[in-house]
Write a protein that holds these residues in place. Sequence first.
Motif, PDB file in Angstrom:
ATOM      1  N   VAL A  24       0.867  -1.181   0.000  1.00 44.33           N
ATOM      2  CA  VAL A  24       0.000   0.000   0.000  1.00 44.33           C
ATOM      3  C   VAL A  24       0.907   1.235   0.000  1.00 44.33           C
ATOM      4  N   TYR A  25       0.632   2.173  -0.927  1.00 43.11           N
ATOM      5  CA  TYR A  25       1.475   3.349  -1.065  1.00 43.11           C
ATOM      6  C   TYR A  25       0.686   4.605  -0.683  1.00 43.11           C
ATOM      7  N   ILE A  26       1.281   5.381   0.200  1.00 44.82           N
ATOM      8  CA  ILE A  26       0.709   6.680   0.592  1.00 44.82           C
ATOM      9  C   ILE A  26       1.820   7.709   0.459  1.00 44.82           C
ATOM     10  N   SER A  27       1.524   8.825  -0.260  1.00 43.23           N
ATOM     11  CA  SER A  27       2.573   9.828  -0.472  1.00 43.23           C
ATOM     12  C   SER A  27       1.985  11.224  -0.326  1.00 43.23           C
ATOM     13  N   VAL A  28       2.868  12.148   0.089  1.00 42.73           N
ATOM     14  CA  VAL A  28       2.519  13.564   0.202  1.00 42.73           C
ATOM     15  C   VAL A  28       3.604  14.360  -0.499  1.00 42.73           C
ATOM     16  N   LYS A  29       3.181  15.294  -1.368  1.00 37.96           N
ATOM     17  CA  LYS A  29       4.177  16.140  -2.025  1.00 37.96           C
ATOM     18  C   LYS A  29       3.562  17.510  -2.316  1.00 37.96           C
ATOM     19  N   ALA A  30       4.451  18.509  -2.356  1.00 42.33           N
ATOM     20  CA  ALA A  30       4.027  19.879  -2.681  1.00 42.33           C
ATOM     21  C   ALA A  30       4.270  20.120  -4.163  1.00 42.33           C
ATOM     22  N   ASP A  31       3.253  20.556  -4.871  1.00 38.03           N
ATOM     23  CA  ASP A  31       3.342  20.818  -6.314  1.00 38.03           C
ATOM     24  C   ASP A  31       2.922  22.261  -6.553  1.00 38.03           C
ATOM     25  N   GLN A  32       3.920  23.151  -6.754  1.00 38.07           N
ATOM     26  CA  GLN A  32       3.680  24.600  -6.901  1.00 38.07           C
ATOM     27  C   GLN A  32       2.936  25.114  -5.660  1.00 38.07           C
ATOM     28  N   ASN A  33       1.699  25.609  -5.814  1.00 34.08           N
ATOM     29  CA  ASN A  33       0.961  26.148  -4.668  1.00 34.08           C
ATOM     30  C   ASN A  33      -0.068  25.174  -4.125  1.00 34.08           C
ATOM     31  N   GLN A  34       0.090  23.904  -4.475  1.00 33.30           N
ATOM     32  CA  GLN A  34      -0.872  22.897  -4.043  1.00 33.30           C
ATOM     33  C   GLN A  34      -0.170  21.729  -3.354  1.00 33.30           C
ATOM     34  N   VAL A  35      -0.973  21.004  -2.562  1.00 32.14           N
ATOM     35  CA  VAL A  35      -0.500  19.796  -1.873  1.00 32.14           C
ATOM     36  C   VAL A  35      -1.256  18.608  -2.444  1.00 32.14           C
ATOM     37  N   VAL A  36      -0.530  17.574  -2.881  1.00 27.02           N
ATOM     38  CA  VAL A  36      -1.140  16.403  -3.515  1.00 27.02           C
ATOM     39  C   VAL A  36      -0.856  15.177  -2.648  1.00 27.02           C
ATOM     40  N   LEU A  37      -1.921  14.457  -2.259  1.00 24.31           N
ATOM     41  CA  LEU A  37      -1.797  13.224  -1.473  1.00 24.31           C
ATOM     42  C   LEU A  37      -2.305  12.062  -2.315  1.00 24.31           C
ATOM     43  N   LEU A  38      -1.520  10.937  -2.331  1.00 27.41           N
ATOM     44  CA  LEU A  38      -1.901   9.763  -3.108  1.00 27.41           C
ATOM     45  C   LEU A  38      -2.065   8.574  -2.170  1.00 27.41           C
TER      46      LEU A  38
END
Length: 736
Positions: free
Chosen positions: A653-667
């Motif tokens: 199971v993969y869970i990730s957090v990253k900042a992309d420009q002015n947004q936060v993306v969680l998978l």
Amino acid sequence: MKSKYVFAAWVLLMAFGLSGIFSLLTNSSRYVQGNYFQSQEFNSQMDQFIAMLNVYELYGMPKAEMKKQITVTDEEIEEHRTRYGNLAEQISNIRMQYEDQIQVANDTGNKAVEAVLKKERDAKVADITENFKSDEYVRAKVVKEKEKKIDEFYKGLQSYQREFNNLEGAFKYYLKDNATGEVYTNLTISKGKTASDYLNKKEMYYLQDYENLQNIYMYEIFMPFNEVAEEILRNHKDREVTGQIGLSKHASEKNSVIMNYRDYQKGQTLFFGYLLTSIATLIASYFLGKRKLATVVGSFDQWKPLYRKIPLDVRAGILLTTLFFLLLSMSLINQQFVYYHENFFANVIDLIVSLIVAASLLAFAWIQLSFLSEYRNDWPKFEEEMKKTIVAKSYHAIVNAFFIKSIGFQLLILLGIVFAMGMLFVAVLVAGGGHVIVIAFAFGVVNLPLFILIMSKAGYLNKVLTHTEELAAGNLGANIPVKGKSAIARHAANINDLRTAVNVSNKEQAKSERLKTELITNVSHDLRTPLTSIITYTELLKTPDLDQEDQASYIEILDRKSKRLKVLIDDLFEATKMASGNIDLHKEKVDINQLLQQALAEHNEALSQSSLQLRVTQPDHSIYVYVDGQKLWRVFDNLIGNILKYALENTRVYISVKADQNQVVLLFKNITKYELGDDQGELFERFKRGDQSRHTEGSGLGLAIAKSIIDLHGGSLEIDVDGDLFKVTITLDQYA
């Protein structure tokens, strides 16, 4: 019935009275402001007599003498010479005038005619050439033109001689040239008497002294103007003539001047009698109208509904037309009094007819005014009626025609072309002749293509309207072909878009009905299952002599099923609040990495006991978002809970957090143990589970609640399914 007779009498009296006031306004200058000798009519006759007296007596001269007085100036010679252009232009014009005629004579072999035409042409050319060579040659031609004018003048004098004799029979004069002593008079003075014995107030109706009579010269007003004779006569008006002119009391009663004078006197007497009578009738109509007038007018209220159906501006037009003809009929009434008529009976008949017509028009106008008076205290109603007028509708029609400017201007151009062609057709009909070829060509070149264009547009419009009717009837059919970029084409494209939207709407509605059925089924199943267990084990607890071990087991099951029922109800209530937006968010600055770790820690024991291999990827630094931490924690809790329920055993199971420009993306990614449906959107629906057999303990509301929370925060939650791979992507705005 009696009141109607009163009303009839009132309108008759009022019409007669108003006609008198109207007569006072229109004829006061004739009868009120002076006597006959101050009237414009008499002054006109006096001026006419003086003008003719100048021509026939005071400054008259024989025709031969007048011709001797002819003079020609250099300017007149030059004007005659260049009247039709310079020498070259005039010769060219003469040759062009004869060119076609000579050519026709030549073509037909008529040598005699050809010779005559050439001789005339050459004579005119020689005459014009001589004009530019000799002033005397031109002077002689100008003198002949002026002599011809003098001949016309004396011929005109003969035609006016009778009118002068008539005036001379009424007017008596005694005039004297102060320089020569020459006397001009039409008096027959007896021996021993003087002119004053005849020209006095006793013998004359009117008498006037003239000191400089030669200044009163208005020949051109009363007789055809002749510039040559006028110029000669004016040049010889250098004498001082004085004397008197009067209107004789001994003139014949059949003389036109005397007849006008008598008619004026009779007319003046009639006018003042008529005026006094009309004032009396107005007073009488006032007292008569105070009695039952309102009652009579009220009896016409039955016509109000019909009258109100007429547009307000048309009603105003009818009223103005009625008033116009009322004034016209009143002028016909006062003419019977203002102008004296010999035929008494014809005068009376005309008066009665005019009075009846005026009374009828007055009654009609009065009723209209009474109907219109209802707006006096009801301005909102008046404003509403104004919106329904033909003028307002026409204005809005024009505005609406140009609402889509291309249609408005196209219509304007088409109407302009049709109007122009119509005017051209009328002009050709008037002109006749070979112009028919021109109009035929214009109709072929302009009207035929225009007609084809209009028919093509009309056909396309009919096709669009037919498809629209089919769409309204529920028959979606095929798309309408979109031709060009016209307003009709854009409308067709809009109809196609509407058809597509209706088709999608129908599918969505069908889907909604299916999901609604599933919702009811699932809610009933999910709520009934724990509730049935609670009822069953509650009944078992009521069994007598139940041992302690079974009792404890039943109570444990009741506790578990009650909690299960509470979870279902709480999730259903929260999902409903989320969907309606009726929820308060308490936003604050939150570290999303820390919040995710807290959610994972909550499920740490379950994750440790499972065979799943968790892989979490987070940046080393904090990432902040402006959210309601409790609600976002619920999103993480639901997603991690779904992973524990539906992820395939022994998978990662993969869970990730990253900042992309002015947004936060969680998978969130995992391999599912159950086969997912084709429609990923249905996974957000309430009570929708990945397992179609509904074996898990979930409420089926987790994803719906999670998506609602993210939507309330202005973010997005998307699901991607690739085979057995299940991926959830959450996007939120990063806190600056």
